[in-house]
Scaffold this motif. Structure first.
Motif, short mmCIF file in Angstrom:
data_model
loop_
_atom_site.label_atom_id
_atom_site.label_comp_id
_atom_site.label_asym_id
_atom_site.label_seq_id
_atom_site.Cartn_x
_atom_site.Cartn_y
_atom_site.Cartn_z
N PRO A 209 78.01 5.64 -20.36
CA PRO A 209 78.50 4.24 -20.83
C PRO A 209 79.33 4.47 -21.94
O PRO A 209 80.00 3.55 -22.19
N GLN B 221 80.10 4.43 -12.70
CA GLN B 221 79.31 5.43 -13.51
C GLN B 221 79.37 6.91 -13.17
O GLN B 221 79.06 7.64 -14.08
N GLU C 277 75.68 -0.58 -20.47
CA GLU C 277 74.40 0.08 -19.56
C GLU C 277 73.76 -0.71 -18.60
O GLU C 277 73.16 -0.03 -17.37
N LEU D 44 76.52 -0.95 -15.25
CA LEU D 44 77.07 0.50 -14.65
C LEU D 44 76.07 0.79 -13.43
O LEU D 44 76.69 1.11 -12.40
#
Length: 583
Positions: free
Chosen positions: A231, A226, A216, A219
């Motif tokens: 995620p 993304q 997380e 990204l």
């Protein structure tokens, strides 16, 4: 098809003493949980006391006597030698041929011959293949690249990651698995942040939640990835497709091999300009591989900083073993440089020279990591202290090969060749026999590893003390040793029994060593050896019968040493008294 084991099968096997318990990677258990692992293993072995157990752990991760209370014997897994590598190459290609069609099998035959030849001719490549994992990676890369291979350890890992993270799916025509497509570099950017975090917190395992936090945070800087998934979906892709992450237990994961974790952590530290952080951990053995692998990621301006930092750390410790390790690391890092300031190179060389000659086996092993580059730094035989000769010889033998042969010859010509008796397998067989062993005679013990080495004993008539380490036949032994008046003989009786003694000149045989003999072996044939003064039974293998030494009571001057048996399992021990030693 393998049937499912019946209920309770494992417990019955262990209770009957028929099981071999393999415990891999105790060092990968977190420090907080390590004592729990120790308690678990101790309890299991207490419950099943006849169970044989092999536990593996990285060097220095636990105290040397960590499992001493459970009667574990500590062994070091030696690097693969030339013959081991060749055997591995054969086995790897045999396995690959099982799933190949006729055309691919022919190609694999050619690749096997080519790779075996490359290992024979290229000592640098053989140095990279000292572990089974990397030997397997080399085999796979060689096949993938149709015969072309990387030249350095760093390039090998880099190529292996490219194979695992990209080209494997491409060659199998697997497109966008899990609905996500990432380049090799995008895979690495995600994985290297997870690897660096693990190294920093001193862990080798992580939960899905912990990995998800790293993904997380990464990204937002990777919009192309993304856009392809959440995620959680990206993490699932990494676990399913990278080949680098494995699930150890429910929701607990780890890198498939620690080396790849360290390689990726090193990449992250260099790219994030964290060399000072790396160098602050120079005294921590757990960070050493990260430091070494960082050298391959460094650019021209960064590598001198890394080398200088390791030299400074080495000069800042009074522990000679650690000083040796850090100076060797500085030299290994310097080897990565296409260009390095001449003055810094001289300082590295002088630092390594300052810890030569080695004073113990660990120092010799560390210096041997430099390969042939360490040999010109060695003192001449005349300049080595008498108590240091053995360690210098260990170093020369650990480097081995044709490049180390002149150094072995110089020590042998100076009358110090007896220290090389166990090292024949590390050098070209014929040249070593003629240039080193030819200077030995009589009581100097020589280890004979293969049939080719046994044949070469014919060129060394003065040697009368031999250890037959290979699985030779009676005919081979008789043909090459039959007329030689032996004084010391060691062999594996499972291969020949005592028939070998019937055709040898044993009139002067004073010492016999039996390796891995069974406890029930009948020792009566040894009673007829008039000159026998010492018998060693090394790594005795229990077969449910006691060791019977009573046939030897007539040899009044005989001493016996036995490894691997308790006194209550020896018949005739009382008569021998203090002439019997059990270890």
């Amino acid at each position: 098809m393998i049937d499912k084991a019946p209920d309770g099968w494992a417990g019955r096997v262990l209770a009957d003493g028929r099981g071999l318990l393999l415990v891999d990677g105790l060092d990968e258990v977190t420090q907080d949980d390590r004592e729990d692992a120790h308690t678990w293993l101790s309890g299991l072995l207490a419950r099943y006391p006849d169970t044989r157990c092999v536990a593996t752990v990285r060097p220095h991760a636990v105290a040397p006597d960590w499992l001493a209370a459970e009667s574990f014997e500590e062994l070091t897994l030696l690097p693969l030698r030339g013959e081991d590598i060749q055997a591995f190459v054969t086995a790897w290609h045999d396995a690959a041929r099982l799933d190949a069609d006729e055309r691919d099998r022919a190609a694999l035959d050619d690749l096997e011959r080519d790779l075996a030849q490359q290992f024979r001719l290229n000592p640098n490549l053989a140095e990279l293949a000292r572990t089974p994992l990397l030997c397997a990676v080399i085999c796979a890369l060689h096949r993938l690249r149709e015969g072309f291979l990387p030249e350095t350890r760093w390039e090998l890992y880099d190529s292996a990651l490219a194979m695992l993270l990209g080209t494997r799916d491409e060659r199998r025509r697997v497109d966008a698995p899990d609905g996500i497509r990432m380049s090799v570099e995008e895979h690495q950017q995600l994985l290297q942040r997870l690897a660096a975090w693990l190294v920093r917190v001193g862990q080798t395992e992580f939960t899905r939640e912990q990995a998800l936090q790293r993904v997380e945070r990464t990204l937002p800087g990777m919009p192309r990835v993304q856009a392809q998934g959440t995620p959680a979906e990206v993490l699932t892709h990494l676990i399913n497709r990278s080949g680098l992450l494995q699930e150890r237990t429910d929701d607990v994961f780890h890198f498939a091999h620690r080396t790849f974790q360290d390689f990726l952590a090193a990449k992250e530290c260099v790219e994030d300009d964290c060399l000072p952080e790396l160098l602050r951990h120079a005294y921590d053995q757990q960070w050493h591989d990260v430091l070494l692998l960082a050298a391959g990621h460094c650019k021209r301006r960064d590598l001198p900083v890394l080398v200088e930092g390791l030299l400074k750390a080495g000069s800042g410790t009074r522990r000679r073993d650690l000083k040796t390790t850090l100076y060797v690391m500085a030299a290994l890092c310097a080897q990565h440089a296409a260009w390095l300031d001449e003055g810094l190179r001289r300082r590295v060389e002088n630092a390594v020279r300052s810890v030569i000659p080695p004073r113990n086996p660990p120092q010799a092993a560390q210096l041997a990591r430099l390969g042939g580059s360490v040999l010109p730094l060695l003192p001449s035989p005349e300049d080595v202290p008498k108590d240091g000769v053995g360690h210098v010889v260990e170093l020369i033998a650990a480097v081995g090969g044709a490049e180390a042969l002149p150094y072995a010859r110089s020590f042998s010509e100076a009358g110090l060749g007896q220290h090389f008796g166990a090292s024949w397998a590390a050098f070209p067989a014929e040249a070593f026999a003629h240039q080193v062993l030819a200077h030995l005679s009589g009581p100097e013990v020589v280890v004979v590893p293969t049939s080719r080495h046994l044949e070469l004993l014919g060129d060394l008539p003065g040697l009368t003390s031999v250890i037959l380490a290979g699985g030779f036949t009676v005919e081979e032994i008789t043909r090459h040793l039959g007329s030689r008046p032996l004084s010391y003989l060691a062999w594996i009786p499972d291969h020949t029994g005592f028939a070998v003694l019937e055709s040898l000149d044993t009139s002067r045989l004073t010492v016999i060593m039996l390796v891995r003999a069974r406890s029930g072996t009948a020792l009566g044939p040894l009673a007829g050896l008039p000159a026998l003064r010492h018998l060693s039974l090394v790594n005795l293998e229990p077969d449910g019968r006691p060791l019977d030494l009573t046939p030897l009571h007539g040899l009044a001057d005989l001493t016996v040493t036995v490894n691997g048996v308790l006194r209550e399992d020896v018949l005739g021990a009382d008569v021998l008294g203090d002439r019997l030693t059990l270890t």
